[in-house]
Scaffold this active site. Sequence first.
Site, PDB file in Angstrom:
ATOM      1  N   PRO A  10       0.798  -1.227   0.000  1.00  0.00           N
ATOM      2  CA  PRO A  10       0.000   0.000   0.000  1.00  0.00           C
ATOM      3  C   PRO A  10       0.832   1.280   0.000  1.00  0.00           C
ATOM      4  O   PRO A  10       1.829   1.385   0.710  1.00  0.00           O
ATOM      5  CB  PRO A  10      -0.815  -0.108   1.303  1.00  0.00           C
ATOM      6  N   ASN A  11       0.370   2.188  -0.816  1.00  0.00           N
ATOM      7  CA  ASN A  11       0.893   3.549  -0.948  1.00  0.00           C
ATOM      8  C   ASN A  11       2.214   3.632  -1.700  1.00  0.00           C
ATOM      9  O   ASN A  11       2.684   4.726  -1.994  1.00  0.00           O
ATOM     10  CB  ASN A  11       1.036   4.238   0.420  1.00  0.00           C
ATOM     11  N   ARG A  18       5.239  12.072  -2.887  1.00  0.00           N
ATOM     12  CA  ARG A  18       5.105  12.658  -1.544  1.00  0.00           C
ATOM     13  C   ARG A  18       6.289  12.200  -0.732  1.00  0.00           C
ATOM     14  O   ARG A  18       6.941  11.232  -1.088  1.00  0.00           O
ATOM     15  CB  ARG A  18       3.906  12.103  -0.767  1.00  0.00           C
ATOM     16  N   TYR A  23      11.410   8.799   1.119  1.00  0.00           N
ATOM     17  CA  TYR A  23      11.377   7.745   0.098  1.00  0.00           C
ATOM     18  C   TYR A  23      12.075   8.125  -1.207  1.00  0.00           C
ATOM     19  O   TYR A  23      12.128   7.308  -2.130  1.00  0.00           O
ATOM     20  CB  TYR A  23       9.922   7.348  -0.180  1.00  0.00           C
ATOM     21  N   ASN A  74       8.074  -5.521  -0.720  1.00  0.00           N
ATOM     22  CA  ASN A  74       7.949  -4.415   0.222  1.00  0.00           C
ATOM     23  C   ASN A  74       6.456  -4.351   0.553  1.00  0.00           C
ATOM     24  O   ASN A  74       5.657  -3.829  -0.242  1.00  0.00           O
ATOM     25  CB  ASN A  74       8.439  -3.108  -0.385  1.00  0.00           C
ATOM     26  N   ALA A  77       2.960  -0.810   4.881  1.00  0.00           N
ATOM     27  CA  ALA A  77       2.463  -0.864   6.262  1.00  0.00           C
ATOM     28  C   ALA A  77       1.910  -2.241   6.635  1.00  0.00           C
ATOM     29  O   ALA A  77       1.857  -2.585   7.822  1.00  0.00           O
ATOM     30  CB  ALA A  77       1.416   0.220   6.481  1.00  0.00           C
ATOM     31  N   GLU A  98      12.547  -9.458   1.969  1.00  0.00           N
ATOM     32  CA  GLU A  98      11.728  -8.289   2.326  1.00  0.00           C
ATOM     33  C   GLU A  98      12.598  -7.042   2.195  1.00  0.00           C
ATOM     34  O   GLU A  98      13.732  -7.032   2.674  1.00  0.00           O
ATOM     35  CB  GLU A  98      11.248  -8.467   3.772  1.00  0.00           C
ATOM     36  N   HIS A 100      12.718  -2.746   2.623  1.00  0.00           N
ATOM     37  CA  HIS A 100      12.151  -1.458   3.018  1.00  0.00           C
ATOM     38  C   HIS A 100      13.080  -0.360   2.539  1.00  0.00           C
ATOM     39  O   HIS A 100      14.301  -0.458   2.720  1.00  0.00           O
ATOM     40  CB  HIS A 100      11.947  -1.367   4.537  1.00  0.00           C
ATOM     41  N   ARG A 107      12.748   4.629  12.740  1.00  0.00           N
ATOM     42  CA  ARG A 107      11.456   5.315  12.680  1.00  0.00           C
ATOM     43  C   ARG A 107      10.610   4.960  13.903  1.00  0.00           C
ATOM     44  O   ARG A 107      11.120   4.482  14.902  1.00  0.00           O
ATOM     45  CB  ARG A 107      10.798   4.973  11.340  1.00  0.00           C
TER      46      ARG A 107
HETATM   47  O1  CA2 Z   1      10.448   1.972   4.088  1.00  0.00           O
HETATM   48  C1  CA2 Z   1       9.621   1.288   3.485  1.00  0.00           C
HETATM   49  O2  CA2 Z   1       9.807   0.853   2.372  1.00  0.00           O
HETATM   50  C2  CA2 Z   1       8.240   1.022   4.111  1.00  0.00           C
HETATM   51  O3  CA2 Z   1       7.870  -0.312   3.789  1.00  0.00           O
HETATM   52  C3  CA2 Z   1       7.296   2.008   3.461  1.00  0.00           C
HETATM   53  C4  CA2 Z   1       5.882   1.954   4.045  1.00  0.00           C
HETATM   54  C5  CA2 Z   1       5.916   2.048   5.571  1.00  0.00           C
HETATM   55  O4  CA2 Z   1       4.624   1.884   6.081  1.00  0.00           O
HETATM   56  C6  CA2 Z   1       6.841   1.022   6.167  1.00  0.00           C
HETATM   57  O5  CA2 Z   1       6.853   1.200   7.563  1.00  0.00           O
HETATM   58  C7  CA2 Z   1       8.245   1.167   5.620  1.00  0.00           C
HETATM   59  C8  CA2 Z   1       5.049   3.124   3.560  1.00  0.00           C
HETATM   60  C9  CA2 Z   1       4.960   3.218   2.099  1.00  0.00           C
HETATM   61  C10 CA2 Z   1       4.365   4.549   1.787  1.00  0.00           C
HETATM   62  O6  CA2 Z   1       5.005   4.963   0.636  1.00  0.00           O
HETATM   63  C11 CA2 Z   1       4.938   6.246   0.275  1.00  0.00           C
HETATM   64  C12 CA2 Z   1       5.718   6.598  -0.755  1.00  0.00           C
HETATM   65  C13 CA2 Z   1       5.712   7.893  -1.184  1.00  0.00           C
HETATM   66  C14 CA2 Z   1       4.925   8.797  -0.592  1.00  0.00           C
HETATM   67  C15 CA2 Z   1       4.161   8.421   0.473  1.00  0.00           C
HETATM   68  C16 CA2 Z   1       4.139   7.138   0.906  1.00  0.00           C
END
Ligand code: CA2
Length: 142
Positions: A10-11, A18, A23, A74, A77, A98, A100, A107
């Site tokens: 997700p996301n 963003r 990221y 990946n 969340a 996996e 990240h 974090r």
């Molecule tokens: O660091 C990572 O890759 C995470 O898997 C990213 C997840 C987060 O919930 C994990 O704790 C760590 C969030 C992905 C959200 O991705 C976005 C990318 C660009 C803008 C906003 C969110």
Amino acid sequence: MKKIAVLNGPNLDRLGKREPEIYGRATLADLEAALRAEFGAVAQLECFQSNHEGALIDKIAALTDAKFDGIVINGGAFTHTSVALRDALLGAHLPTVEVHISNIYKREEFRHVSLTAPACLAVITGLGLEGYHAAIRFLLKR
Ligand code: CA2
């Protein structure tokens, strides 16, 4: 040719759009293009992103049926919440790494726990998008 799936949760479709301070500025399309540029000649890459837990689970089951050789995931969340995703990975019996993008240990505390990591061979966290490249390199070498 080995068949490797690159799954994003997700996301991650918002990459580059963003929170660039966490990221980076590359988009998911940029990432997938970079992976194909490095590995396209030596591996069959299947890239899949979903914001839906069930869609990721269905995809993981389909990878076993299609005799994939490895998974890079990946889970976003869902990493920290999804027993169902963990069960799907365990049930797939495929070598999985996996990834990240950020260092989840730098974090919030709720990100320090990965429910899916025990279903994986390895976890790469904090290498940015390079983590995906490293994960595929590892899966192709073993
Ligand atoms: O660091 C990572 O890759 C995470 O898997 C990213 C997840 C987060 O919930 C994990 O704790 C760590 C969030 C992905 C959200 O991705 C976005 C990318 C660009 C803008 C906003 C969110």
